[in-house]
Scaffold this motif. Structure first.
Motif, PDB file in Angstrom:
ATOM      1  N   ALA A   3       0.826  -1.213   0.000  1.00  0.00           N
ATOM      2  CA  ALA A   3       0.000   0.000   0.000  1.00  0.00           C
ATOM      3  C   ALA A   3       0.854   1.255   0.000  1.00  0.00           C
ATOM      4  CB  ALA A   3      -0.926  -0.015   1.216  1.00  0.00           C
ATOM      5  N   LEU A   4       1.978   1.232   0.699  1.00  0.00           N
ATOM      6  CA  LEU A   4       2.865   2.394   0.753  1.00  0.00           C
ATOM      7  C   LEU A   4       3.473   2.668  -0.607  1.00  0.00           C
ATOM      8  CD1 LEU A   4       4.344   4.560   2.368  1.00  0.00           C
ATOM      9  CD2 LEU A   4       6.053   2.850   2.971  1.00  0.00           C
ATOM     10  N   GLN A   5       3.959   1.639  -1.303  1.00  0.00           N
ATOM     11  CA  GLN A   5       4.569   1.816  -2.613  1.00  0.00           C
ATOM     12  C   GLN A   5       3.578   2.379  -3.619  1.00  0.00           C
ATOM     13  OE1 GLN A   5       5.998  -2.113  -3.433  1.00  0.00           O
ATOM     14  NE2 GLN A   5       7.747  -1.948  -2.031  1.00  0.00           N
ATOM     15  N   GLU A   6       2.319   2.038  -3.476  1.00  0.00           N
ATOM     16  CA  GLU A   6       1.288   2.480  -4.407  1.00  0.00           C
ATOM     17  C   GLU A   6       1.077   3.984  -4.366  1.00  0.00           C
ATOM     18  OE1 GLU A   6      -3.529   1.733  -5.083  1.00  0.00           O
ATOM     19  OE2 GLU A   6      -2.369   0.487  -3.680  1.00  0.00           O
ATOM     20  N   TYR A   7       1.309   4.609  -3.197  1.00  0.00           N
ATOM     21  CA  TYR A   7       0.952   6.012  -3.022  1.00  0.00           C
ATOM     22  C   TYR A   7       2.147   6.940  -2.848  1.00  0.00           C
ATOM     23  CZ  TYR A   7      -3.769   4.196  -2.291  1.00  0.00           C
ATOM     24  OH  TYR A   7      -4.975   3.588  -2.441  1.00  0.00           O
ATOM     25  N   GLN A   8       3.378   6.463  -3.053  1.00  0.00           N
ATOM     26  CA  GLN A   8       4.542   7.281  -2.720  1.00  0.00           C
ATOM     27  C   GLN A   8       4.709   8.518  -3.594  1.00  0.00           C
ATOM     28  OE1 GLN A   8       7.937   4.671  -2.507  1.00  0.00           O
ATOM     29  NE2 GLN A   8       7.811   4.591  -0.299  1.00  0.00           N
ATOM     30  N   ARG A   9       4.073   8.581  -4.776  1.00  0.00           N
ATOM     31  CA  ARG A   9       4.191   9.761  -5.640  1.00  0.00           C
ATOM     32  C   ARG A   9       2.957  10.660  -5.550  1.00  0.00           C
ATOM     33  NH1 ARG A   9       8.474   9.612  -9.001  1.00  0.00           N
ATOM     34  NH2 ARG A   9       9.559   7.630  -9.217  1.00  0.00           N
ATOM     35  N   LEU A  10       2.072  10.367  -4.614  1.00  0.00           N
ATOM     36  CA  LEU A  10       0.841  11.136  -4.486  1.00  0.00           C
ATOM     37  C   LEU A  10       1.068  12.408  -3.679  1.00  0.00           C
ATOM     38  CD1 LEU A  10      -2.213  11.023  -5.121  1.00  0.00           C
ATOM     39  CD2 LEU A  10      -2.519   9.854  -2.937  1.00  0.00           C
ATOM     40  N   GLU A  11       0.517  13.535  -4.143  1.00  0.00           N
ATOM     41  CA  GLU A  11       0.583  14.796  -3.422  1.00  0.00           C
ATOM     42  C   GLU A  11      -0.800  15.418  -3.370  1.00  0.00           C
ATOM     43  OE1 GLU A  11       3.401  17.409  -5.180  1.00  0.00           O
ATOM     44  OE2 GLU A  11       5.143  16.419  -4.262  1.00  0.00           O
ATOM     45  N   LEU A  51       3.587   7.445   9.657  1.00  0.00           N
ATOM     46  CA  LEU A  51       2.402   6.799   9.096  1.00  0.00           C
ATOM     47  C   LEU A  51       1.772   5.822  10.088  1.00  0.00           C
ATOM     48  CD1 LEU A  51       3.667   6.086   5.466  1.00  0.00           C
ATOM     49  CD2 LEU A  51       2.039   7.831   6.194  1.00  0.00           C
ATOM     50  N   ALA A  52       2.574   5.360  11.047  1.00  0.00           N
ATOM     51  CA  ALA A  52       2.048   4.410  12.031  1.00  0.00           C
ATOM     52  C   ALA A  52       1.300   5.096  13.165  1.00  0.00           C
ATOM     53  CB  ALA A  52       3.188   3.566  12.600  1.00  0.00           C
ATOM     54  N   ALA A  53       1.247   6.426  13.170  1.00  0.00           N
ATOM     55  CA  ALA A  53       0.631   7.134  14.305  1.00  0.00           C
ATOM     56  C   ALA A  53      -0.174   8.337  13.819  1.00  0.00           C
ATOM     57  CB  ALA A  53       1.708   7.566  15.294  1.00  0.00           C
ATOM     58  N   ALA A  83      -9.849  13.505  -2.574  1.00  0.00           N
ATOM     59  CA  ALA A  83     -10.303  12.157  -2.205  1.00  0.00           C
ATOM     60  C   ALA A  83      -9.205  11.109  -2.360  1.00  0.00           C
ATOM     61  CB  ALA A  83     -11.516  11.772  -3.056  1.00  0.00           C
ATOM     62  N   ALA A  84      -8.317  11.289  -3.361  1.00  0.00           N
ATOM     63  CA  ALA A  84      -7.261  10.297  -3.579  1.00  0.00           C
ATOM     64  C   ALA A  84      -6.322  10.237  -2.377  1.00  0.00           C
ATOM     65  CB  ALA A  84      -6.484  10.629  -4.851  1.00  0.00           C
ATOM     66  N   MET A  85      -5.926  11.393  -1.834  1.00  0.00           N
ATOM     67  CA  MET A  85      -5.038  11.400  -0.677  1.00  0.00           C
ATOM     68  C   MET A  85      -5.763  10.863   0.563  1.00  0.00           C
ATOM     69  SD  MET A  85      -2.101  11.899   0.715  1.00  0.00           S
ATOM     70  CE  MET A  85      -1.092  12.867  -0.415  1.00  0.00           C
ATOM     71  N   ILE A  86      -7.040  11.245   0.738  1.00  0.00           N
ATOM     72  CA  ILE A  86      -7.804  10.731   1.895  1.00  0.00           C
ATOM     73  C   ILE A  86      -7.884   9.212   1.825  1.00  0.00           C
ATOM     74  CG2 ILE A  86     -10.061  10.717   3.015  1.00  0.00           C
ATOM     75  CD1 ILE A  86     -10.428  13.596   2.040  1.00  0.00           C
ATOM     76  N   THR A  87      -8.183   8.686   0.635  1.00  0.00           N
ATOM     77  CA  THR A  87      -8.257   7.229   0.466  1.00  0.00           C
ATOM     78  C   THR A  87      -6.921   6.574   0.777  1.00  0.00           C
ATOM     79  OG1 THR A  87      -9.978   7.459  -1.216  1.00  0.00           O
ATOM     80  CG2 THR A  87      -8.751   5.383  -1.174  1.00  0.00           C
ATOM     81  N   ALA A  88      -5.826   7.211   0.313  1.00  0.00           N
ATOM     82  CA  ALA A  88      -4.493   6.642   0.559  1.00  0.00           C
ATOM     83  C   ALA A  88      -4.185   6.603   2.057  1.00  0.00           C
ATOM     84  CB  ALA A  88      -3.439   7.478  -0.173  1.00  0.00           C
ATOM     85  N   ILE A  89      -4.465   7.692   2.755  1.00  0.00           N
ATOM     86  CA  ILE A  89      -4.176   7.725   4.198  1.00  0.00           C
ATOM     87  C   ILE A  89      -5.008   6.687   4.936  1.00  0.00           C
ATOM     88  CG2 ILE A  89      -4.332   9.141   6.282  1.00  0.00           C
ATOM     89  CD1 ILE A  89      -3.690  11.574   4.574  1.00  0.00           C
ATOM     90  N   GLU A  90      -6.289   6.583   4.573  1.00  0.00           N
ATOM     91  CA  GLU A  90      -7.150   5.606   5.250  1.00  0.00           C
ATOM     92  C   GLU A  90      -6.676   4.173   4.985  1.00  0.00           C
ATOM     93  OE1 GLU A  90      -8.916   8.294   7.286  1.00  0.00           O
ATOM     94  OE2 GLU A  90      -9.519   6.196   7.469  1.00  0.00           O
ATOM     95  N   LEU A  92      -3.576   3.240   4.336  1.00  0.00           N
ATOM     96  CA  LEU A  92      -2.349   3.016   5.093  1.00  0.00           C
ATOM     97  C   LEU A  92      -2.640   2.861   6.586  1.00  0.00           C
ATOM     98  CD1 LEU A  92      -0.051   5.584   3.267  1.00  0.00           C
ATOM     99  CD2 LEU A  92       0.094   3.097   3.145  1.00  0.00           C
ATOM    100  N   ARG A  93      -3.592   3.643   7.110  1.00  0.00           N
ATOM    101  CA  ARG A  93      -3.969   3.499   8.525  1.00  0.00           C
ATOM    102  C   ARG A  93      -4.540   2.112   8.792  1.00  0.00           C
ATOM    103  NH1 ARG A  93      -8.152   6.580  10.006  1.00  0.00           N
ATOM    104  NH2 ARG A  93      -7.597   6.502  12.203  1.00  0.00           N
ATOM    105  N   SER A  94      -5.349   1.608   7.861  1.00  0.00           N
ATOM    106  CA  SER A  94      -5.920   0.263   8.029  1.00  0.00           C
ATOM    107  C   SER A  94      -4.832  -0.796   7.988  1.00  0.00           C
ATOM    108  CB  SER A  94      -6.959   0.003   6.930  1.00  0.00           C
ATOM    109  OG  SER A  94      -8.038   0.905   7.019  1.00  0.00           O
ATOM    110  N   ALA A  95      -3.857  -0.606   7.072  1.00  0.00           N
ATOM    111  CA  ALA A  95      -2.766  -1.585   6.973  1.00  0.00           C
ATOM    112  C   ALA A  95      -1.933  -1.600   8.245  1.00  0.00           C
ATOM    113  CB  ALA A  95      -1.889  -1.255   5.760  1.00  0.00           C
ATOM    114  N   VAL A  96      -1.666  -0.405   8.800  1.00  0.00           N
ATOM    115  CA  VAL A  96      -0.906  -0.328  10.049  1.00  0.00           C
ATOM    116  C   VAL A  96      -1.668  -0.972  11.188  1.00  0.00           C
ATOM    117  CG1 VAL A  96      -0.046   1.276  11.798  1.00  0.00           C
ATOM    118  CG2 VAL A  96       0.436   1.696   9.393  1.00  0.00           C
ATOM    119  N   ASP A  97      -2.986  -0.724  11.242  1.00  0.00           N
ATOM    120  CA  ASP A  97      -3.797  -1.276  12.334  1.00  0.00           C
ATOM    121  C   ASP A  97      -3.811  -2.792  12.307  1.00  0.00           C
ATOM    122  OD1 ASP A  97      -7.029  -1.904  13.244  1.00  0.00           O
ATOM    123  OD2 ASP A  97      -5.768  -0.692  14.547  1.00  0.00           O
TER     124      ASP A  97
END
Length: 342
Positions: A3-11, A51-53, A83-90, A92-97
């Motif tokens: 999931a992290l690799q998928e979004y690393q170029r997103l701003e 990203l873990a917190a 929405a793309a950044m919100i989706t990415a953060i959510e 990543l938060r789910s993956a960390v959880d």
């Protein structure tokens, strides 16, 4: 993490408030190796959130409001059109959880850690004693190893250092011109981005932002920042700050194995770029500038262009009336200014 690799170029554009009493400001948000990077509109990093917190204050609502876990005073607001950044953060938060250990698994580890802590206290009485003992026995070569390891983690956020050959040669001569009190020189390293002014690492490694090299007409400002970091290192050992951050187990691990866990170094590195510099007294700065024959006034005006906040240092400049020998030739300064290749 896929999931992290998928979004690393997103701003995305967002509104950031560092504290409740401060105004919101427009920023650019991007996803790094292990952090959410918050930068101003000139691409200067302002904060790094692990990203873990990351916590969300208003689940399923927009604009989405985020804050560091446990610190709701600092906020980041993303509008519905991001929405793309919100989706990415959510995501990543789910993956960390999902990766978080469950409480039951930690009981055995917690019990062992408690027993170890009691044993350490019984031997050394106070955590500070263990820290001080560790600092007294760690050799210089190990300090440099830890500093280089920290720099490797920092490079994930800053990119590689500037290495134009002629600039590196000048930088080595400049380091010899500004030795530590012990007579040893610093390893000066210029970074293209990510480092705001200077960052001191264990092993006398000093990271420099390219702005200190390229934005001034003379090297005295850069020398002033180096002197200030030397003084901070005298008052607060950079390795000691790392051990303070890592806690008693970091001191015990370094003392018994000669190493620190890679995750400890990685997490500590994430705090270094935005950590506020330790304060210094005008008298201490004056002595530092006098010892190395450097004018204090250019550094004082770099800190405050009006001179109002640094008037005491300007008035205490030991070379205000009789300038010392130049720190380097004009040609060398031009070569150093080109260390990042323009």
């Amino acid at each position: 993490m896929t999931a992290l690799q998928e979004y690393q170029r997103l701003e995305a554009s967002a509104l950031w408030r560092p504290a409740p009493e401060e105004q919101r400001r427009e920023v650019i948000v991007s996803i790094g190796e292990a952090t959410l990077v918050i930068s101003d509109l000139t691409d200067r990093p302002l904060a790094h959130w692990s990203l873990a917190a990351i916590a969300r204050a208003n689940p399923d609502e927009t604009p989405a409001l985020y804050h560091p876990e446990g610190d709701p005073s600092e906020t980041l607001e993303l509008a519905a059109d991001e929405a793309a950044m919100i989706t990415a953060i959510e995501k990543l938060r789910s993956a960390v959880d999902r990766r978080r250990p469950r409480p039951g698994r930690l009981r055995g580890i917690g019990l062992a850690a408690s027993c170890a802590a009691v044993a350490l206290l019984a031997v050394f009485w106070l955590p500070g004693a263990l820290r001080d003992h560790t600092l007294s026995v760690v050799p210089d070569v190990k300090r440099e190893d830890l500093g280089r390891a920290l720099m490797t983690h920092l490079e994930r956020m800053t990119g590689l250092p500037c290495v134009a050959p002629e600039g590196l040669q000048v930088l080595q001569k400049f380091s010899a011109r500004l030795p530590e009190v012990s007579g040893q020189r610093n390893a000066l390293i210029v970074f293209r981005s990510g480092v705001r002014d200077t960052v001191r690492l264990p092993g006398r490694i000093l990271l420099i932002g390219r702005g200190l090299v390229e934005s001034y007409e003379e090297p005295d400002v850069l020398a002033g920042y180096i002197i200030a970091e030397q003084l901070r290192a005298q008052e607060s050992d950079p390795l000691g700050r790392l051990l303070d951050w890592g806690g008693i187990m970091a001191s015990f691990r370094l003392l018994t194995t000669g190493t620190l866990p890679d995750e400890t170094l990685r997490d500590y590195a994430e705090t270094l770029l935005t950590a506020p510099p330790l304060p210094l007294t005008d008298e201490g700065l004056k002595q530092g500038f006098q010892r190395l024959s450097v004018r204090a006034t250019p550094y004082a005006y770099a800190l405050d262009p009006t001179g109002e906040k640094t008037l005491a240092l300007i008035e205490a400049d030991p070379f205000a009336s009789a300038p010392p020998q130049p720190l380097m030739s004009d040609g060398d300064w031009l070569r150093l200014q080109a260390i990042c290749g323009g």
